[in-house]
Each structure stands twice: as C-alpha cells, then as structure tokens.
Design an enzyme around this catalytic site. Structure first.
Site, short mmCIF file in Angstrom:
data_model
loop_
_atom_site.label_atom_id
_atom_site.label_comp_id
_atom_site.label_asym_id
_atom_site.label_seq_id
_atom_site.Cartn_x
_atom_site.Cartn_y
_atom_site.Cartn_z
N LYS A 188 -57.41 8.83 -25.27
CA LYS A 188 -57.83 8.63 -26.65
C LYS A 188 -56.90 7.61 -27.28
CE LYS A 188 -57.93 11.04 -31.13
NZ LYS A 188 -59.17 10.44 -31.64
N SER A 204 -52.75 1.82 -28.11
CA SER A 204 -52.16 1.37 -26.84
C SER A 204 -50.89 2.12 -26.46
CB SER A 204 -51.89 -0.14 -26.87
OG SER A 204 -53.09 -0.86 -27.10
N ARG A 205 -50.77 3.35 -26.95
CA ARG A 205 -49.63 4.21 -26.66
C ARG A 205 -48.30 3.67 -27.23
NH1 ARG A 205 -53.50 6.88 -25.98
NH2 ARG A 205 -53.99 8.22 -24.21
N LEU A 206 -48.39 2.72 -28.18
CA LEU A 206 -47.19 2.20 -28.83
C LEU A 206 -46.92 3.02 -30.09
CD1 LEU A 206 -47.83 -1.62 -28.33
CD2 LEU A 206 -46.29 -0.12 -27.03
#
Length: 215
Positions: A11, A192-194
């Site tokens: 997600k 983007s998992r940042l």
C-alpha cells in the site's frame, strides 16, 4: 520460502507528512494532538496498543493491551500481575508500546520503564468496569494452563455466587502499570516507503531532544 502473492501485497501511503517544524516541543503534546486526530477519525479501538516485554535474558513476548490513561507521567494500562507479562515486568521493567492507526497511516512507538500504579488508581479503574469484567479479573488465572473452557466457566460461576450480594473487590493480583517513556517516535507513512520518522529522546537532565530518523 518467498511467497510471491504475499510479497506483492503493498500500500502506498499518501495522506500526510510530518516535519520537524510542525511537531510540538513535548512528545506528550504531540501524542495528544495525534490522539485527537484518531478520535475524529473514529478509529475502532484506537487505544489498542502492542506491549512488548522480555525476560531477564532477553526473550521477548508481545500482545495487545488497551491504553486507559495518559499524561506527562506516562501511559497507563491494567492487567493481572501474575500473568506472563506481569512476571516479565517484575523481572525486567524495560518495555515498548506500539500504536498503529492504519486509517491515518501513523504509528507511535514508545520505549520506557514500567512501574505499578497506586492501589487507589487500580481500585478506581477496577470499580468502573462492567460487572462481568470485574468477575472475570478474579476468576481467570491469566496465562496459566487450564484443562478446558468448562473450568473457566465454573470459576466465573463460583466468583459470581461469592459476590451475588455484594460488589466484587479488586484482587491484589490485578491492577495498573504506568509506562514512563524515555523515547517516543512518531511515524507518518509516506509514498515509496520514504516515511517521516520524528523521534523524541529524553536527556539525563530530563529534557526532550527532537531528531529525524531515516525511514
């Protein structure tokens, strides 16, 4: 070993951001702000948190417990002092709490040490619980091996009969704990998992420092 179907689950987090200039000077004020956001979002059981304890030799265990109060003294929950977590807390007071509010794409991670709440605080909360919960706290030998469900039901019946003409009294083996934090991390999911991770750490002088962690 890798299950491609599970590995493909993902997600992207896009709801909000968290910057150093936006957070409160105190982690308790910041927690209160996020708590109120969670209230407005009508999150189901927003007070559910993972409590991680460990033995003296470092073997961890985790379970969900319910937050019942918080202020600048710490975060309070209640349980059976003779349960597995109670025994581990007696051996090793260092704990971690984790809230995950997926609807807001947020986590709060709290590290600290635990101590028992006062008898008066434990009595006050115990007496506010529904009757069935008060009976259950007396009847259940929490974390102990029992022969079957019938045993538990018989214990409940026995305690119910014992207190049929009077209010149940809080047993000495049941009560509250207060987690006094030394570190509180606020995690806001980002694309983007940042992710944004802002961490408060207490100094030896009792002041809180604020820093950003890499995701």
């Amino acid at each position: 070993m890798l299950n491609q179907q599970i590995a493909a689950l993902r997600k992207d987090y896009i709801q909000a951001s968290l910057n150093e200039e936006d957070v409160a000077p105190s982690p308790f004020s910041q927690f209160d702000k996020w708590w109120k956001d969670a209230e407005k979002s009508e999150i189901d059981e927003m007070n559910a948190m993972t409590l991680t304890t460990s033995t003296v030799d470092g073997r961890p265990s985790a379970r969900i417990v319910l937050l019942k109060s918080y202020d600048e003294e710490g975060f309070m929950f209640f349980t059976n002092y003779e349960s597995r977590k109670g025994q581990e807390l007696a051996e090793n007071p260092h704990v971690c709490l984790l809230f995950f509010w997926k609807e807001l794409e947020r986590q709060v991670r709290i590290e600290g040490t635990v101590s028992k709440a006062s008898a008066a605080e434990s009595d006050q909360y115990y007496n506010s619980r529904p009757l069935g919960s008060r009976i259950g706290a007396i009847a259940s030998p929490q974390s102990k091996v029992i022969p079957d469900r019938l045993f538990l039901e018989q214990q409940v019946e026995r305690v119910t009969n014992e207190f049929k003409d009077r209010e149940p009294v809080r047993p000495e083996y049941w009560g509250g704990y207060i987690v006094r934090p030394t570190l509180i991390e606020f995690w806001q999911g980002r694309s983007s998992r940042l992710h944004d991770r802002i961490v408060y750490t207490i100094t030896p002088e009792g002041n809180w420092t604020i820093a950003r962690l890499a995701p």
